[in-house]
Design a protein around this motif. Sequence first.
Motif, mmCIF file in Angstrom:
data_model
loop_
_atom_site.group_PDB
_atom_site.id
_atom_site.type_symbol
_atom_site.label_atom_id
_atom_site.label_comp_id
_atom_site.label_asym_id
_atom_site.label_seq_id
_atom_site.Cartn_x
_atom_site.Cartn_y
_atom_site.Cartn_z
ATOM 1 N N PRO A 40 -25.552 17.802 -7.711
ATOM 2 C CA PRO A 40 -25.136 16.412 -7.964
ATOM 3 C C PRO A 40 -25.888 15.466 -7.044
ATOM 4 N N ALA A 41 -26.307 14.346 -7.582
ATOM 5 C CA ALA A 41 -27.109 13.404 -6.809
ATOM 6 C C ALA A 41 -26.371 12.894 -5.586
ATOM 7 N N GLU A 42 -25.034 12.783 -5.691
ATOM 8 C CA GLU A 42 -24.284 12.200 -4.583
ATOM 9 C C GLU A 42 -24.148 13.150 -3.397
ATOM 10 N N THR A 43 -24.513 14.421 -3.552
ATOM 11 C CA THR A 43 -24.379 15.351 -2.429
ATOM 12 C C THR A 43 -25.455 15.137 -1.376
ATOM 13 N N GLY A 44 -26.552 14.501 -1.741
ATOM 14 C CA GLY A 44 -27.623 14.300 -0.788
ATOM 15 C C GLY A 44 -28.505 15.534 -0.654
ATOM 16 N N PRO A 45 -29.500 15.496 0.214
ATOM 17 C CA PRO A 45 -30.423 16.633 0.378
ATOM 18 C C PRO A 45 -29.670 17.900 0.793
ATOM 19 N N GLN A 46 -30.065 19.017 0.219
ATOM 20 C CA GLN A 46 -29.456 20.311 0.523
ATOM 21 C C GLN A 46 -30.553 21.297 0.903
ATOM 22 N N PRO A 47 -30.425 21.985 2.035
ATOM 23 C CA PRO A 47 -31.495 22.919 2.417
ATOM 24 C C PRO A 47 -31.525 24.176 1.555
ATOM 25 N N PHE A 48 -30.376 24.543 0.934
ATOM 26 C CA PHE A 48 -30.309 25.813 0.203
ATOM 27 C C PHE A 48 -30.132 25.573 -1.295
ATOM 28 N N ARG A 49 -30.748 26.456 -2.076
ATOM 29 C CA ARG A 49 -30.489 26.547 -3.515
ATOM 30 C C ARG A 49 -29.922 27.923 -3.788
ATOM 31 N N HIS A 93 -34.669 26.469 0.659
ATOM 32 C CA HIS A 93 -35.709 25.998 -0.245
ATOM 33 C C HIS A 93 -36.438 24.789 0.325
ATOM 34 N N GLN A 94 -36.732 24.878 1.599
ATOM 35 C CA GLN A 94 -37.539 23.870 2.278
ATOM 36 C C GLN A 94 -38.682 24.583 2.984
ATOM 37 N N LEU A 95 -39.810 23.902 3.103
ATOM 38 C CA LEU A 95 -40.984 24.568 3.660
ATOM 39 C C LEU A 95 -41.855 23.546 4.375
ATOM 40 N N ASP A 96 -42.255 23.915 5.584
ATOM 41 C CA ASP A 96 -43.304 23.175 6.277
ATOM 42 C C ASP A 96 -44.596 23.949 6.036
ATOM 43 N N PRO A 97 -45.479 23.467 5.174
ATOM 44 C CA PRO A 97 -46.661 24.269 4.809
ATOM 45 C C PRO A 97 -47.523 24.648 6.002
ATOM 46 N N SER A 98 -47.495 23.847 7.065
ATOM 47 C CA SER A 98 -48.349 24.133 8.211
ATOM 48 C C SER A 98 -47.690 25.040 9.236
ATOM 49 N N ASP A 99 -46.395 25.320 9.062
ATOM 50 C CA ASP A 99 -45.683 26.115 10.076
ATOM 51 C C ASP A 99 -44.424 26.700 9.432
ATOM 52 N N ARG A 100 -44.616 27.695 8.595
ATOM 53 C CA ARG A 100 -43.507 28.199 7.773
ATOM 54 C C ARG A 100 -42.429 28.888 8.601
ATOM 55 N N ASP A 101 -42.837 29.829 9.456
ATOM 56 C CA ASP A 101 -41.852 30.660 10.143
ATOM 57 C C ASP A 101 -40.988 29.859 11.115
ATOM 58 N N ASN A 102 -41.583 28.897 11.804
ATOM 59 C CA ASN A 102 -40.860 28.194 12.856
ATOM 60 C C ASN A 102 -39.764 27.280 12.337
ATOM 61 N N HIS A 103 -39.750 27.005 11.048
ATOM 62 C CA HIS A 103 -38.757 26.074 10.526
ATOM 63 C C HIS A 103 -37.832 26.723 9.499
ATOM 64 N N ALA A 104 -37.839 28.042 9.444
ATOM 65 C CA ALA A 104 -36.848 28.747 8.631
ATOM 66 C C ALA A 104 -35.513 28.733 9.366
#
Length: 683
Positions: free
Chosen positions: A186-195, A212-223
């Motif tokens: 739902p749009a009103e829930t706002g950003p969600q890190p998980f799908r 379901h978020q990714l930093d393309p330049s530093d994947r592991d450090n932001h999991a």
Amino acid sequence: MSEASPLRVLVCGTNFGRFYAEAVRRRPGYVLAGILSRGSAASRAYAQSLGVPFFTEVDDLPAGIDAACVVVSSSISGGRGTELAQALMDRGIHVLQEHPVHLTELTGNLKHARKRGVQYRLNTHYPHVAPVRSFVEAARRLVAQQRPLFVDAATPVHLMHPLVDILGQAMGTLRPWRFADPAPLPAETGPQPFRSLHGVFAGVPLTLRVHHQLDPSDRDNHALHWHRISVGTEGGVLTLADTHGPVLWSPRLHIGRDADGRFVLDGPGTGRLGLGTTAVVGTTGSFRTVFSDLWPEAIGTALDGLSEAVVQGGDALRAGQYDLAVCRIWTDLAARLGPPEIVRPAVPRPLAVSDVFPVPGGLSGGTTSLPGPASPPGDRPAPAGERVDPSPQTDPLRPEDAAAYSPSAEFFDLVAAEHTATSSAPAIAALLADADLSTGPVVDIGAGTGLVTEAVVRARPDAEVIACEPSVGMRAVLTSRVFSDENLRTRVTVTADSAPDLELPDRISVVLLCGVLGHLDAEERAGLWRRLIRRLAPGGLVVVELMQFESPLTLPETRLATTRAGRHRYAWSFGGAPDETDASVMRLHSTWRVYRDGAARPEREVHDSYRWAPFGLKDVATESGMAVRALPTRPGAPPLAVLTRAPDSPGPAAAPALPHARPSSGGPDASRTTTSLVSSTDG
């Protein structure tokens, strides 16, 4: 290449490729033949540090290279790893390629390997990590006994491919599988890190949550976390808490009811109520041990798979059908989830366990996962590597390392005996030769396994010794030592007391504090000094042994000792660094590895961790108010000194005496290490 000759292995890439190079260097049966990279100064320097040739082009490779590890991004990550893999196969070189690889490229690589008559394997890496292997093996045993009812799994998006492989190996099959699209947010829930999505995997209902978020330049450090998996049956739930362990087993709760519907808690049929609610299997180490041990060992296992395929020969495409199926499932899931949200978050602030589980009198936090056994009130927190059986005296949420040394107690004498025999024991025996022991017993605080206790009794046949050791594992060895020697048995009293709250006799002739003081915070040390000095007989002695560093520093994990017993080889590694929560104290790590019959991989690892406030003998003099005289020991041994009450001594200084001696709940037993880097305990 004959079956007996080692594989000459080229490693391509020097980022994650460094772990591959380390695996090749460590593992029997392989020789590192060189490094291939784009030519950066760092890569050239790395190859030079390893003493191996450096290459930038496949055409420059010499003959005689048997296999290559391609640890270069494939096109799915914007790299040319697949082109490199095929160019190497064109030269007759077998290839192990690091994931991820797109399904069409994987298919092409397997066909190319068939065409060139070489072997090709895709390495998803994480299924080979030791805790994951333990989970997979347990899951296979579980599903062989009971039908799985559900699978819950969670993963960061960039590790979803290995997750599918882990699930396939754990369940013993991939088929049948099918998935529903994730529910719209739902749009009103706002950003969600998980799908989240639901489906069926190996015929078992599956719930999957993907960061379901990714930093393309530093994947592991932001999991936000790594793999987490639970497999449930009617008998209980098996859980992989994290890719790097531990594994948990939670039996099913089922309580019988009487005719009135009430729980039946006693009598026949209630034996299962004695089951532990959750058992923790295996230990975990620091992130440093993940990089130094777990990952190279996992890559070594993948290398073994390639080596076996090389020896056996056969069709690479046929052998790769499972890998293709895993890749198809991963592709299906990725398509349903859609592109991940691109994020570039700030640098996170990881928290230590002591930030989450503070205890009165200080902070403590372990780096391994298994909590320790119930300890007497006032004892040290339970260490990593042990188990907790909560009791009325024990808070099951206490941090792990309050009673350190029990996990590694079985190994302690393998190296401590030599240190004690060549350093602390002869120095203490010489000191006590003319001491007046008629005024009270010798109190050995943090007696460990009793090495120094035994030396005191040997040196002074008239000595009565009270040996205090709170660690259950160490005390078991101490008690066994005392019971097995009639001379000790009649003169040594073993207690479970821990400083600074131990029960003291009215008069004491000698106090031994070998490797103890740094485990106490400043207030605890001040209290201990006040109590000891009040009860120390005129002319009484206090012996103190410290570590060889007086301020916090970083000690890279280093193998310090290797010894053998029977068919086993034992290797001891030690390291340390300023504590994450308080840079004025250190967290020290000890790891024992047990190897059977010359094996390259250990069959068992035991981790121990504790805090230590570093300071020197001058600080001890200030805190205690006593006169300090260094005792002669062998070169390189830790500082050892005798303290005596000066006639005009004002007594112990008020706490806190040292600005860097902040609270530490590491406990009062010895530092228990045996090299020039660190101190030994009484044993």
